[in-house]
Design an enzyme around this catalytic site. Structure first.
Site, PDB file in Angstrom:
ATOM      1  N   GLY A 125     -14.098 -22.059  44.997  1.00  0.00           N
ATOM      2  CA  GLY A 125     -14.367 -21.446  43.710  1.00  0.00           C
ATOM      3  C   GLY A 125     -14.070 -19.962  43.747  1.00  0.00           C
ATOM      4  N   CYS A 126     -14.800 -19.199  42.978  1.00  0.00           N
ATOM      5  CA  CYS A 126     -14.579 -17.755  42.871  1.00  0.00           C
ATOM      6  C   CYS A 126     -14.727 -17.075  44.232  1.00  0.00           C
ATOM      7  CB  CYS A 126     -15.584 -17.168  41.876  1.00  0.00           C
ATOM      8  SG  CYS A 126     -15.638 -15.374  41.877  1.00  0.00           S
ATOM      9  N   PHE A 127     -13.692 -16.306  44.616  1.00  0.00           N
ATOM     10  CA  PHE A 127     -13.779 -15.659  45.926  1.00  0.00           C
ATOM     11  C   PHE A 127     -14.818 -14.554  45.967  1.00  0.00           C
ATOM     12  CE2 PHE A 127      -9.303 -13.675  44.907  1.00  0.00           C
ATOM     13  CZ  PHE A 127      -9.810 -13.006  43.803  1.00  0.00           C
ATOM     14  N   TYR A 137     -21.038 -12.100  35.204  1.00  0.00           N
ATOM     15  CA  TYR A 137     -20.667 -13.217  36.077  1.00  0.00           C
ATOM     16  C   TYR A 137     -21.412 -13.121  37.404  1.00  0.00           C
ATOM     17  CZ  TYR A 137     -17.873 -16.563  38.706  1.00  0.00           C
ATOM     18  OH  TYR A 137     -17.475 -17.628  39.478  1.00  0.00           O
ATOM     19  N   CYS A 182     -17.845 -14.874  45.035  1.00  0.00           N
ATOM     20  CA  CYS A 182     -19.067 -15.557  45.495  1.00  0.00           C
ATOM     21  C   CYS A 182     -19.019 -15.830  46.992  1.00  0.00           C
ATOM     22  CB  CYS A 182     -19.245 -16.883  44.748  1.00  0.00           C
ATOM     23  SG  CYS A 182     -19.250 -16.761  42.943  1.00  0.00           S
TER      24      CYS A 182
END
Length: 204
Positions: free
Chosen positions: A36-38, A179, A40
């Site tokens: 997913g989002c790097f 986010y 995170c």
């Protein structure tokens, strides 16, 4: 996630990661995960004892020198990934793998949380047969104990492209970003709850 980005590609981080230019010294090893989002994933591994650096970037695709804008279209083949540089004297690949799966929705295909698309797919990269076996055995045990299919891809590592400067240390530099508040910090807290003995002590 893209609507949360700054307008310009300005680096707002003060910490320059020399490891992104210099391959790790002999005492260090590397691991690569997409989940997913790097932002995170990087934030989690940055705070793991034994990890020297975590770098956001792109891997698993076919496009050379990809940009964030290109990768976000899903046409480069790349996923947002993180390069982890760690000291094997303090932590091993198996533990990094355990952290990866326990801070990830491993059953979600082509995305993670609110982020959808092949650029957010989950990939556990291996660099040698030992790492491949560890990943495959972990997935096998997980599927046997949960009776659920694991959507994480297992892929031989090829090339890692470092992301733009403003992506590095994004969570630390943008703590009030919506986010970060609503998605990234929740994954980080999940890591702290499950691995309290592996969280780096705060000196500030």
């Amino acid at each position: 996630k893209s609507n949360q980005l700054p307008k310009a590609n300005k680096a707002n981080n003060q910490k320059v990661n020399t490891f992104s230019l210099n391959e790790a010294q002999d005492r260090y090893a590397t691991a690569y995960f997409a989940g997913g989002c790097f932002w995170c994933v990087e934030a989690i591994y940055e705070d793991v004892i034994g990890v020297e650096a975590a770098i956001s970037g792109y891997a698993g695709g076919h496009t050379a020198n990809p940009t964030y804008q290109q990768t976000n279209t899903g046409t480069t083949g790349h996923a947002e990934a993180v390069k982890i540089i760690y000291d094997p004297n303090f932590i091993d690949f198996s533990t990094l793998l355990d952290i990866y799966f326990k801070t990830l929705n491993w059953s979600q295909e082509n995305g993670q949380g609110p982020d959808f698309g092949s650029q957010y797919r989950s990939i556990a990269f291996y660099k040698n047969p030992q790492e491949k076996k560890l990943i495959e055995n972990y997935i096998k045990r997980l599927e046997q104990t949960t009776n659920q299919p694991v959507a994480v891809e297992v892929e031989e590592f090829d090339k890692f492209w470092v992301a733009e400067d403003y992506h590095q240390d994004y969570e630390a530099n943008n703590p009030n970003n919506p986010y970060i508040q609503n998605v990234s910090k929740k994954r980080y807290e999940m890591f702290k709850r499950q691995f309290p003995d592996l969280v780096k002590p705060t000196n500030e």
